[in-house]
Design an enzyme around this catalytic site. Structure first.
Site: not given
Ligand code: CTP
Length: 410
Positions: A208-210
């Site tokens: 995923g990412n932030r």
């Protein structure tokens, strides 16, 4: 005189900042607004009704049971006002408003308000950061109210902290900006993607990412306030959606692609604010991957949603907006994306300026212009982006009109 003709109720809660409401009333009137004042009992301990009577030419309403009113004063004022501005908004007043209390004239007027409601909170920083206060502030915002402040500065206690009421001129600016935007996107259908995508490795793990989804949700919230119909296609986030939006929950880039491609032709504007993963694991393991020696994961490309929309030519949405997060050559990279993905506007962020936080700094890149903006709240940036979208919508309508004229048989 940019509040010319606007009718504004200023409601005072009981706090030391009540004296600044005098200046606020003057400022609103200076800008052309007609102002009526309502006060709680507590507010009257801090500032006298006679001051407001002198300023506005009308006695402030301090009592639901005032005998000089034949009808119901709160219903009348709620109907009359284009905006109700609560300043100072105390912790108690906001809690009671958030929970639908209506047992004094300020709360009852709020409950009847047909226009935009604003709160200018003023309290000690520990009160402002109290979880109950934050819950109530969020509830008020979700029900459509706009919070103006608080700001960091000297508090009544002599300490410095977040809780000080905004200065009257800034409150008036906030009211003016919001009223100017009121309902200028009525009839516009906006589809917006937000948040990250999660790409599964196995049943319990993902890449995923932030991205927090805040920027996309802020655009959705402001667009709703300005009268647009809004659908959010949202990756997994931890923030509540603005009330009034249709929300389609997705998990992966491929789900987001499917959700958007099957819907976009019902919309005038598509904003790709999601941080879509460019790659996904080639295979999703059916069972949890057990640890062993080093693990290699093969990644394959995900579809590029923005580029696919841009390639739709005739059927593409009238206005297509993308985001770009860059660590270097911000503007040039954004301009390349604008061309490559056939978008009308790219909102270019410097990496680190906005991810996960409440503020953001961006450059708005279009075919003929770039507009660098200062660091600002995501809500303010959302309004700037929507302002440009409005212009682009007009241009697109113009273009369509000209094409229709050209193609019409004569
Ligand atoms: N985007 C998309 N689909 C993808 C990847 C990105 O629709 N698979 C959209 C994003 O929502 C954003 C824009 O494209 O609006 C820019 O994404 P970004 O990842 O920065 O651009 P890329 O073209 O992927 O370029 P690079 O990663 O090489 O910088």
């Amino acid at each position: 005189m940019s509040l010319q003709g606007k009718r504004i109720v200023v409601g005072l809660g009981g706090g030391i900042a009540a004296f600044k409401a005098v200046e606020l009333v003057r400022e609103l009137m200076r800008r052309g607004a007609e102002v009526r004042v309502v006060m709680t009992d507590a507010a009257r301990r801090f500032v006298g009704p006679i001051t407001f009577a002198g300023l506005t030419g009308k006695p402030p309403v301090t009592d639901l049971w005032a005998e000089d009113y034949a009808g119901e004063v709160h219903v009348e004022l709620g109907e009359w006002a284009d905006a109700v501005v609560i300043a100072p908004a105390t912790m108690n007043l906001m809690a009671r408003a958030a929970n639908g209390h209506a047992d004094d004239v300020v709360l009852a007027t709020l409950a009847c308000a047909k226009g935009q409601v604003f709160f200018a909170p003023a309290m000690h920083s520990r009160m402002w950061s109290h979880p109950a206060m934050q819950r109530n502030a969020e509830a008020l915002t979700r029900s459509g109210a706009v919070l103006l402040g608080p700001v960091i500065g000297p508090l009544a206690s002599g300490e410095i902290g977040l809780g000080r009421m905004m200065e009257p001129v800034e409150i008036a600016d906030g009211v003016e900006t919001h009223l100017a935007h009121a309902k200028d996107l009525e009839g516009v259908r906006l589809l917006i993607s937000a948040g990250p995508t999660h790409e599964d490795l196995d049943p319990v793990r993902f890449i995923g990412n932030r991205s927090s989804g805040r920027m996309g949700y802020a655009i959705a919230a402001q667009a709703l306030r300005r009268g647009a119909e809004v659908t959010i296609v949202s990756g997994p986030v931890h923030i509540p959606p603005p009330s009034g939006a249709e929300v389609v929950q997705v998990w992966s880039a491929r789900q987001m692609h499917e959700a958007i491609m099957s819907r976009f032709d019902a919309f005038d504007v598509v904003v790709m604010a999601a941080a879509v993963a460019d790659y996904r694991p080639h295979r999703r393991a059916g069972q949890k991957i057990k640890k062993g020696e080093n693990l290699q994961i093969e990644l394959v490309r995900n579809p590029d949603i923005l580029a696919d929309l841009g390639a739709k030519r005739a059927q593409r949405p009238a206005v297509l907006v993308g985001f770009a997060l860059e660590t270097e050559n911000l503007e040039q990279a954004a301009r390349e994306k604008l061309v490559k993905k056939a978008a009308d506007l790219i909102v270019a962020n410097e990496a680190g300026a906005g991810l996960g936080g409440d503020t953001n700094r961006a450059v708005l890149v279009e075919a003929g212009s770039s507009t660098p903006l200062p660091q600002m709240s995501k809500r303010a940036l959302a309004d700037q982006i929507l302002d440009r979208i409005r212009v682009l919508l007009h241009q697109a309508a113009h273009r369509q009109g000209r094409e229709a004229e050209r193609d019409a048989p004569n």
